[in-house]
Design a protein around this motif. Structure first.
Motif, PDB file in Angstrom:
ATOM      1  N   ASP A 129      27.488  26.388  57.754  1.00  0.00           N
ATOM      2  CA  ASP A 129      25.651  26.782  58.803  1.00  0.00           C
ATOM      3  C   ASP A 129      25.374  25.721  59.796  1.00  0.00           C
ATOM      4  O   ASP A 129      24.049  26.046  59.723  1.00  0.00           O
ATOM      5  N   TYR A 130      26.578  25.784  60.682  1.00  0.00           N
ATOM      6  CA  TYR A 130      25.876  25.184  62.131  1.00  0.00           C
ATOM      7  C   TYR A 130      25.031  26.577  62.881  1.00  0.00           C
ATOM      8  O   TYR A 130      25.400  27.252  62.879  1.00  0.00           O
ATOM      9  N   GLN A 131      23.746  26.176  62.912  1.00  0.00           N
ATOM     10  CA  GLN A 131      23.201  27.142  64.255  1.00  0.00           C
ATOM     11  C   GLN A 131      23.013  27.154  65.264  1.00  0.00           C
ATOM     12  O   GLN A 131      22.750  25.782  66.158  1.00  0.00           O
ATOM     13  N   TYR A 132      23.857  27.583  66.386  1.00  0.00           N
ATOM     14  CA  TYR A 132      23.677  27.908  68.061  1.00  0.00           C
ATOM     15  C   TYR A 132      22.251  27.401  68.611  1.00  0.00           C
ATOM     16  O   TYR A 132      22.096  29.499  68.546  1.00  0.00           O
ATOM     17  N   PRO A 133      21.925  26.936  68.655  1.00  0.00           N
ATOM     18  CA  PRO A 133      20.630  26.970  69.416  1.00  0.00           C
ATOM     19  C   PRO A 133      20.211  28.197  70.402  1.00  0.00           C
ATOM     20  O   PRO A 133      18.973  29.264  70.341  1.00  0.00           O
ATOM     21  N   HIS A 134      20.837  28.489  70.767  1.00  0.00           N
ATOM     22  CA  HIS A 134      21.092  29.380  71.968  1.00  0.00           C
ATOM     23  C   HIS A 134      20.855  30.874  71.058  1.00  0.00           C
ATOM     24  O   HIS A 134      20.138  32.022  71.658  1.00  0.00           O
ATOM     25  N   ASP A 135      21.301  30.904  70.225  1.00  0.00           N
ATOM     26  CA  ASP A 135      21.006  31.982  69.817  1.00  0.00           C
ATOM     27  C   ASP A 135      19.870  32.147  69.005  1.00  0.00           C
ATOM     28  O   ASP A 135      19.136  32.984  68.910  1.00  0.00           O
ATOM     29  N   LYS A 136      18.939  31.207  68.873  1.00  0.00           N
ATOM     30  CA  LYS A 136      17.407  31.528  68.285  1.00  0.00           C
ATOM     31  C   LYS A 136      16.380  30.921  68.728  1.00  0.00           C
ATOM     32  O   LYS A 136      15.147  30.293  68.842  1.00  0.00           O
ATOM     33  N   GLY A 137      16.846  31.344  70.665  1.00  0.00           N
ATOM     34  CA  GLY A 137      15.528  31.877  71.373  1.00  0.00           C
ATOM     35  C   GLY A 137      15.607  29.749  71.829  1.00  0.00           C
ATOM     36  O   GLY A 137      14.395  29.219  72.470  1.00  0.00           O
ATOM     37  N   GLY A 138      16.564  28.896  72.206  1.00  0.00           N
ATOM     38  CA  GLY A 138      16.830  27.177  72.278  1.00  0.00           C
ATOM     39  C   GLY A 138      16.212  25.776  71.502  1.00  0.00           C
ATOM     40  O   GLY A 138      16.739  25.296  71.835  1.00  0.00           O
ATOM     41  N   PHE A 139      16.421  26.465  70.292  1.00  0.00           N
ATOM     42  CA  PHE A 139      15.736  25.509  69.421  1.00  0.00           C
ATOM     43  C   PHE A 139      15.914  26.354  67.455  1.00  0.00           C
ATOM     44  O   PHE A 139      15.466  27.152  67.264  1.00  0.00           O
ATOM     45  N   THR A 140      15.818  25.514  66.817  1.00  0.00           N
ATOM     46  CA  THR A 140      16.575  25.606  65.596  1.00  0.00           C
ATOM     47  C   THR A 140      15.601  25.668  64.698  1.00  0.00           C
ATOM     48  O   THR A 140      15.863  25.645  63.741  1.00  0.00           O
ATOM     49  N   ARG A 141      15.357  24.451  64.887  1.00  0.00           N
ATOM     50  CA  ARG A 141      14.190  24.041  63.637  1.00  0.00           C
ATOM     51  C   ARG A 141      15.295  23.293  63.257  1.00  0.00           C
ATOM     52  O   ARG A 141      14.700  23.398  61.345  1.00  0.00           O
TER      53      ARG A 141
END
Length: 443
Positions: free
Chosen positions: A382-394
């Motif tokens: 469940d780790y979200q890679y920030p760069h895939d989410k516009g730089g921030f995953t909240r």
């Protein structure tokens, strides 16, 4: 030694202690239960770094170690200021030969801080293998001036700064023991000894040689009494009382830091240059500014740390007297920069939590699944890679039980205002929201 040769020796040499009990102010080292004295008595001498202000007894202790060594030891003296490091290799070869015949070399290296880090490295193998017992003497903080690898192989021995009482006691001993002063038959007022002791800056050598000069002057003028008036008349006291290890050092350093914190560039430059003029190591001043840049400015002006580091590099590359310009520029910059202590507050708050709860598990999603078993256990899930989410995953990164903790709280000064605005835009509406303290966190 002839009496004429003795007459030419300064009082500090004539009175150099011949027994451990004669040493003043270092009872923890040379007293009956002193570390060094006990080591010699038990024939278990160890490698050490003697650290203390000038005139506290480092060379004297080396002399006493030489006098009290067991028969199967050889003592040699090496001066880092007058001898070449090439000579050390020859000494080490000799030490290897002595070792084969059951003799241990004890090498006293005076002013070891004068050797650069590469030169200090040559002591590592011979100290570690026990080829020599190293005794290094330094007036500079070993944490900064002695190679950490070498320091870890030696025991740090700190000599205490001599007090006015210690020096007064030493001066009285000189009056009663020194043959030349005895021959002068002088009446020396108690107040004179106190003034000399207070003016010597904790340096026994200075105190004794001041007394020596005073007695020689009185004898030459056929004076039989020495009072404070005589002392002042011939101006034998040091011109300034600043010493790098004395109280004046701490007073001026404190004034320097507080002036920068108070955004007063004039006072900052004044106190800094006063220390430099008094003989302070320019690297000490540069280090203090590096610390100050993060402790008192932080992200209010991120360039402050860059400027302070640049000043330190300039000191190393340029040296005195020109580096005083670089230090002055840095002191002015740090003084006029916007101030914030948010960085040190963040560090202290985080340390407090870490010490109270030192073993909080790292969330599984932040762990690296380097094996198949770890992946099965949920590592990295469940780790979200920030760069895939516009730089921030909240998403939260602190462990769940610490998720409400806020360590860094930016202020409204300088660049930190922009930092605060960015954090507000990123975290607003979440429980990591770091906005107005009056606004409740979502839970």
């Amino acid at each position: 030694m002839s009496s004429s040769e003795t007459n030419w020796k300064p009082l500090s040499e004539r009175l150099r202690p011949e027994h451990f009990d004669d040493v003043v102010g270092q009872y923890h080292l040379t007293g009956k239960n002193g570390i060094i004295r006990k080591a010699l008595e038990k024939r278990k001498l160890f490698s050490m770094i003697l650290y203390g202000a000038p005139g506290t007894g480092k060379t004297t202790i080396g002399h006493l170690i030489e006098k009290n060594l067991p028969d199967n030891h050889e003592y040699l003296y090496f001066s880092a200021t007058t001898q070449r490091t090439g000579e050390l290799k020859q000494l080490f070869q000799r030490a290897e030969q002595l070792k084969r015949y059951g003799t241990q070399m004890v090498l006293f290296v005076d002013e070891i801080h004068r050797l650069n880090k590469a030169q200090q490295d040559i002591f590592l193998p011979v100290t570690e293998k026990g080829t020599i017992i190293l005794i290094g003497a330094t007036t500079e903080n070993p944490s900064f001036e002695v190679n950490p690898a070498l320091l870890s192989r030696c025991r740090l021995i700190i000599l205490k700064e001599l007090t006015t009482e210690d020096l007064t006691k030493l001066l009285k001993k000189a009056i009663h023991k020194d043959r030349i002063i005895q021959e002068y038959d002088l009446n020396i007022e108690e107040e004179v000894l106190k003034v000399i002791a207070e003016s010597a800056g904790g340096d026994a050598r200075i105190a004794l040689n001041l007394l020596d000069t005073l007695c020689d002057t009185a004898h030459a003028l056929k004076r039989k009494a020495i009072d404070v008036e005589f002392l002042r008349e011939f101006s034998v006291l040091p011109g300034g009382r600043y010493t790098k290890k004395g109280e004046e050092h701490y007073d001026l350093a404190s004034a320097f830091i507080k002036s920068m914190r108070g955004s007063d560039p004039d006072a900052s430059v004044y106190y800094m240059l006063r220390m430099l003029e008094g003989g302070e190591d320019p690297k000490f001043l540069a280090r203090r500014m590096i610390i100050f840049a993060s402790e008192d400015i932080g992200l209010a002006d991120p360039m402050a740390l860059v400027v302070a580091n640049a000043a330190f590099q300039a000191v190393e590359k340029v040296g005195l007297p020109e580096c005083s310009l670089n230090l002055t520029e840095a002191a002015i910059y740090l003084s006029i920069a916007p101030k914030s202590n948010a960085v040190i507050r963040a560090r202290n708050a985080a340390f407090k939590v870490i010490r109270e709860k030192p073993n909080v598990p790292v969330p599984l999603k932040l762990r690296n699944p380097v094996t198949k078993m770890m992946k099965k256990l949920g590592y990295g899930k469940d780790y979200q890679y920030p760069h895939d989410k516009g730089g921030f995953t909240r998403e939260m990164y602190l462990p769940k039980e610490l998720s409400q903790m806020v360590f860094y709280e930016p202020g409204n000064t300088g660049h930190e205002r922009k930092v605060k605005e960015r954090l507000l835009s990123l975290w607003k509406g979440l429980k990591r929201y770091r906005g107005d303290k009056n606004e409740k966190h979502n839970t």
